[in-house]
Design a protein around this motif. Sequence first.
Motif, PDB file in Angstrom:
ATOM      1  N   SER A  27       0.824  -1.217   0.000  1.00 27.16           N
ATOM      2  CA  SER A  27       0.000   0.000   0.000  1.00 27.16           C
ATOM      3  C   SER A  27       0.855   1.263   0.000  1.00 27.16           C
ATOM      4  CB  SER A  27      -0.960   0.024   1.193  1.00 27.16           C
ATOM      5  OG  SER A  27      -2.304  -0.071   0.738  1.00 27.16           O
ATOM      6  N   GLN A  28       2.060   1.198   0.553  1.00 25.39           N
ATOM      7  CA  GLN A  28       2.911   2.393   0.528  1.00 25.39           C
ATOM      8  C   GLN A  28       3.628   2.550  -0.809  1.00 25.39           C
ATOM      9  OE1 GLN A  28       1.450   4.369   2.257  1.00 25.39           O
ATOM     10  NE2 GLN A  28       3.144   5.335   3.303  1.00 25.39           N
ATOM     11  N   LEU A  29       3.462   1.600  -1.733  1.00 22.24           N
ATOM     12  CA  LEU A  29       3.911   1.809  -3.109  1.00 22.24           C
ATOM     13  C   LEU A  29       2.774   2.439  -3.914  1.00 22.24           C
ATOM     14  CD1 LEU A  29       6.072   1.485  -5.306  1.00 22.24           C
ATOM     15  CD2 LEU A  29       5.132  -0.778  -5.793  1.00 22.24           C
ATOM     16  N   GLY A  30       1.658   1.714  -4.037  1.00 23.10           N
ATOM     17  CA  GLY A  30       0.604   2.172  -4.945  1.00 23.10           C
ATOM     18  C   GLY A  30      -0.745   2.425  -4.307  1.00 23.10           C
ATOM     19  N   GLY A  31      -0.789   2.552  -2.984  1.00 14.78           N
ATOM     20  CA  GLY A  31      -2.054   2.794  -2.298  1.00 14.78           C
ATOM     21  C   GLY A  31      -2.407   4.276  -2.222  1.00 14.78           C
ATOM     22  N   PRO A  32      -3.538   4.595  -1.573  1.00 14.56           N
ATOM     23  CA  PRO A  32      -4.045   5.971  -1.542  1.00 14.56           C
ATOM     24  C   PRO A  32      -3.099   6.972  -0.888  1.00 14.56           C
ATOM     25  CG  PRO A  32      -5.325   4.532  -0.084  1.00 14.56           C
ATOM     26  CD  PRO A  32      -4.445   3.648  -0.893  1.00 14.56           C
ATOM     27  N   ASP A  33      -2.262   6.523   0.049  1.00 15.06           N
ATOM     28  CA  ASP A  33      -1.326   7.436   0.714  1.00 15.06           C
ATOM     29  C   ASP A  33       0.119   6.992   0.498  1.00 15.06           C
ATOM     30  OD1 ASP A  33      -3.569   8.858   1.831  1.00 15.06           O
ATOM     31  OD2 ASP A  33      -3.840   7.127   3.154  1.00 15.06           O
ATOM     32  N   GLY A  34       0.352   6.320  -0.623  1.00 16.46           N
ATOM     33  CA  GLY A  34       1.662   5.726  -0.916  1.00 16.46           C
ATOM     34  C   GLY A  34       2.653   6.707  -1.526  1.00 16.46           C
ATOM     35  N   GLU A  35       3.867   6.194  -1.724  1.00 19.31           N
ATOM     36  CA  GLU A  35       4.980   7.032  -2.178  1.00 19.31           C
ATOM     37  C   GLU A  35       4.841   7.461  -3.647  1.00 19.31           C
ATOM     38  OE1 GLU A  35       6.937   8.203  -0.041  1.00 19.31           O
ATOM     39  OE2 GLU A  35       7.040   6.810   1.638  1.00 19.31           O
ATOM     40  N   LEU A  36       4.258   6.607  -4.481  1.00 20.16           N
ATOM     41  CA  LEU A  36       4.058   6.986  -5.892  1.00 20.16           C
ATOM     42  C   LEU A  36       3.115   8.187  -5.992  1.00 20.16           C
ATOM     43  CD1 LEU A  36       4.188   6.633  -8.985  1.00 20.16           C
ATOM     44  CD2 LEU A  36       2.566   4.749  -8.781  1.00 20.16           C
ATOM     45  N   VAL A  98      -1.092 -14.500  -9.126  1.00 26.06           N
ATOM     46  CA  VAL A  98      -1.722 -14.891 -10.394  1.00 26.06           C
ATOM     47  C   VAL A  98      -1.641 -13.766 -11.429  1.00 26.06           C
ATOM     48  CG1 VAL A  98      -4.115 -14.217  -9.787  1.00 26.06           C
ATOM     49  CG2 VAL A  98      -3.714 -16.088 -11.406  1.00 26.06           C
ATOM     50  N   ASP A  99      -1.664 -12.523 -10.989  1.00 27.24           N
ATOM     51  CA  ASP A  99      -1.584 -11.396 -11.927  1.00 27.24           C
ATOM     52  C   ASP A  99      -0.167 -10.883 -12.160  1.00 27.24           C
ATOM     53  OD1 ASP A  99      -4.289 -11.239 -12.517  1.00 27.24           O
ATOM     54  OD2 ASP A  99      -4.725  -9.984 -10.768  1.00 27.24           O
ATOM     55  N   HIS A 100       0.708 -11.019 -11.155  1.00 24.81           N
ATOM     56  CA  HIS A 100       2.015 -10.335 -11.247  1.00 24.81           C
ATOM     57  C   HIS A 100       3.210 -11.238 -10.950  1.00 24.81           C
ATOM     58  CE1 HIS A 100      -0.494  -6.782 -11.308  1.00 24.81           C
ATOM     59  NE2 HIS A 100      -1.013  -7.109 -10.146  1.00 24.81           N
ATOM     60  N   THR A 101       2.977 -12.547 -10.721  1.00 30.76           N
ATOM     61  CA  THR A 101       4.045 -13.444 -10.250  1.00 30.76           C
ATOM     62  C   THR A 101       4.666 -12.755  -9.021  1.00 30.76           C
ATOM     63  OG1 THR A 101       4.357 -13.823 -12.624  1.00 30.76           O
ATOM     64  CG2 THR A 101       5.748 -15.094 -11.156  1.00 30.76           C
ATOM     65  N   THR A 102       6.012 -12.531  -9.006  1.00 31.31           N
ATOM     66  CA  THR A 102       6.548 -11.740  -7.889  1.00 31.31           C
ATOM     67  C   THR A 102       7.087 -10.399  -8.405  1.00 31.31           C
ATOM     68  OG1 THR A 102       8.640 -12.936  -8.006  1.00 31.31           O
ATOM     69  CG2 THR A 102       7.052 -13.701  -6.364  1.00 31.31           C
ATOM     70  N   GLY A 103       6.566  -9.954  -9.553  1.00 33.38           N
ATOM     71  CA  GLY A 103       6.920  -8.625 -10.069  1.00 33.38           C
ATOM     72  C   GLY A 103       6.330  -7.547  -9.169  1.00 33.38           C
ATOM     73  N   ILE A 104       6.924  -6.348  -9.254  1.00 31.22           N
ATOM     74  CA  ILE A 104       6.466  -5.229  -8.416  1.00 31.22           C
ATOM     75  C   ILE A 104       5.438  -4.409  -9.188  1.00 31.22           C
ATOM     76  CG2 ILE A 104       7.189  -3.127  -7.191  1.00 31.22           C
ATOM     77  CD1 ILE A 104       8.347  -5.676  -5.937  1.00 31.22           C
ATOM     78  N   TYR A 105       4.223  -4.315  -8.643  1.00 34.60           N
ATOM     79  CA  TYR A 105       3.143  -3.580  -9.302  1.00 34.60           C
ATOM     80  C   TYR A 105       2.502  -2.619  -8.293  1.00 34.60           C
ATOM     81  CZ  TYR A 105      -1.242  -2.679 -11.766  1.00 34.60           C
ATOM     82  OH  TYR A 105      -2.301  -2.069 -12.373  1.00 34.60           O
ATOM     83  N   PRO A 106       2.298  -1.341  -8.670  1.00 35.87           N
ATOM     84  CA  PRO A 106       1.763  -0.381  -7.691  1.00 35.87           C
ATOM     85  C   PRO A 106       0.269  -0.554  -7.454  1.00 35.87           C
ATOM     86  CG  PRO A 106       2.131   0.746  -9.780  1.00 35.87           C
ATOM     87  CD  PRO A 106       2.605  -0.681  -9.970  1.00 35.87           C
ATOM     88  N   GLN A 107      -0.082  -1.076  -6.304  1.00 30.39           N
ATOM     89  CA  GLN A 107      -1.482  -1.251  -5.929  1.00 30.39           C
ATOM     90  C   GLN A 107      -1.624  -1.063  -4.417  1.00 30.39           C
ATOM     91  OE1 GLN A 107      -2.242  -5.509  -6.950  1.00 30.39           O
ATOM     92  NE2 GLN A 107      -2.163  -5.876  -4.741  1.00 30.39           N
ATOM     93  N   ALA A 108      -2.870  -0.890  -3.969  1.00 29.28           N
ATOM     94  CA  ALA A 108      -3.152  -0.793  -2.539  1.00 29.28           C
ATOM     95  C   ALA A 108      -3.163  -2.191  -1.925  1.00 29.28           C
ATOM     96  CB  ALA A 108      -4.496  -0.101  -2.320  1.00 29.28           C
ATOM     97  N   ALA A 109      -3.136  -2.263  -0.596  1.00 28.18           N
ATOM     98  CA  ALA A 109      -3.209  -3.563   0.094  1.00 28.18           C
ATOM     99  C   ALA A 109      -4.492  -4.294  -0.298  1.00 28.18           C
ATOM    100  CB  ALA A 109      -3.151  -3.362   1.611  1.00 28.18           C
ATOM    101  N   SER A 110      -5.551  -3.540  -0.604  1.00 31.05           N
ATOM    102  CA  SER A 110      -6.832  -4.133  -0.994  1.00 31.05           C
ATOM    103  C   SER A 110      -6.801  -4.729  -2.400  1.00 31.05           C
ATOM    104  CB  SER A 110      -7.913  -3.048  -0.953  1.00 31.05           C
ATOM    105  OG  SER A 110      -7.590  -2.037  -1.906  1.00 31.05           O
ATOM    106  N   GLY A 111      -5.734  -4.441  -3.180  1.00 31.35           N
ATOM    107  CA  GLY A 111      -5.641  -4.932  -4.556  1.00 31.35           C
ATOM    108  C   GLY A 111      -6.031  -3.897  -5.592  1.00 31.35           C
ATOM    109  N   PRO A 113      -5.592  -1.049  -8.084  1.00 30.56           N
ATOM    110  CA  PRO A 113      -4.385  -0.515  -8.716  1.00 30.56           C
ATOM    111  C   PRO A 113      -4.211   0.982  -8.468  1.00 30.56           C
ATOM    112  CG  PRO A 113      -5.872  -1.479 -10.354  1.00 30.56           C
ATOM    113  CD  PRO A 113      -6.602  -1.460  -9.052  1.00 30.56           C
ATOM    114  N   PHE A 114      -2.975   1.463  -8.581  1.00 31.34           N
ATOM    115  CA  PHE A 114      -2.705   2.888  -8.407  1.00 31.34           C
ATOM    116  C   PHE A 114      -3.552   3.718  -9.364  1.00 31.34           C
ATOM    117  CE2 PHE A 114      -0.577   6.832  -9.611  1.00 31.34           C
ATOM    118  CZ  PHE A 114      -0.523   7.424  -8.366  1.00 31.34           C
ATOM    119  N   ALA A 139       0.230   9.452   5.297  1.00 31.95           N
ATOM    120  CA  ALA A 139       1.300   8.479   5.087  1.00 31.95           C
ATOM    121  C   ALA A 139       1.917   8.079   6.432  1.00 31.95           C
ATOM    122  CB  ALA A 139       2.360   9.064   4.162  1.00 31.95           C
ATOM    123  N   ARG A 140       2.056   9.072   7.344  1.00 27.62           N
ATOM    124  CA  ARG A 140       2.601   8.774   8.684  1.00 27.62           C
ATOM    125  C   ARG A 140       1.688   7.776   9.418  1.00 27.62           C
ATOM    126  NH1 ARG A 140       0.453   9.413  13.436  1.00 27.62           N
ATOM    127  NH2 ARG A 140      -0.321  11.471  12.833  1.00 27.62           N
TER     128      ARG A 140
END
Lengths: 198, 90
Positions: A27-36, A98-111, A113-114, A139-140
């Motif tokens: 979630s801190q990559l692609g979630g609502p309050d993430g770094e992206l 199933v969607d990303h193998t272990t690739g890094i994709y920006p999404q929220a913890a809920s799934g 997408p960014f 974010a904090r």
Amino acid sequence: MWQYEKKLQYPVKIANPNPTLAKVIISQLGGPDGELGASMRYLNQRYSAPCREVQAILSDIGTEELAHMEMISAILYQLTRDLSVKEIKEAGFDAYFVDHTTGIYPQAASGVPFTAAYFQSKGDPITDLHEDLAAEQKARTTYDNLLRLIDDPDVRDPIKFLREREIVHYQRFGEGLAMVQEMLDSKNFYAFNPSFDK
Amino acid sequence: MSDGKMKLLKKIQAESFAVVEANLYLDTHPTCKDGLEYFRRHKELCEKLKKEYEEKYGPLTAAASESTKKWEWVTEPFPWELDANKGGNN
């Protein structure tokens, strides 16, 4: 323009993979309050900042947020290395796998997408800086929640560093807001928009 | 922006573009002697021009703000301003 440095802002060294933690930290990559979202918010807002100091702080924090995206991605990468299918199933990591193998994709913890709908660029510096202050606090809180869920000290350490950066950024945006208010009518900050009503 | 400043900036833009191009080429041809030589030549020239620009007109990166009197990063315009792109007879 930008230049990439081949180093993390703060080291990430996780001895034990743990896909359960990756599922929430993402979630801190692609979630609502993430770094992206943070980076895109500041790097898009900076064009309508009314003075060099605020243009600088948005450019520089927006750039630092890209480095934070990289740190979160490094944490996700290390937490999901060398996994067996059994481990993936047991951790409930199969829905992501199933969607990303272990690739890094920006999404929220809920799934979810960014989406750019997570941030605004309003073209009014008072409005934008208030959003920025709120964003740093959101974010904090997210990092505080993650620290409640994580026991591994190898993962807690870089997360604590990132949490502290939110507090510093909040401070700098507060100073930026005070600087903008100084340029305005002290009897009515909203009398005009310094980025539009020249 | 003064003509001298814009002329120097255009030279830097050309040289740093050559460096970026060589960088991409070398990523997939890491042992190409001609490519390595091209990269080195343009990188040296680019660094020389950047040094000259920063001494005369101010920092290109925040880390290059060297004055002990003022944070020079906030004294010159950011590059999206029209004023930062004018002058030098194209």
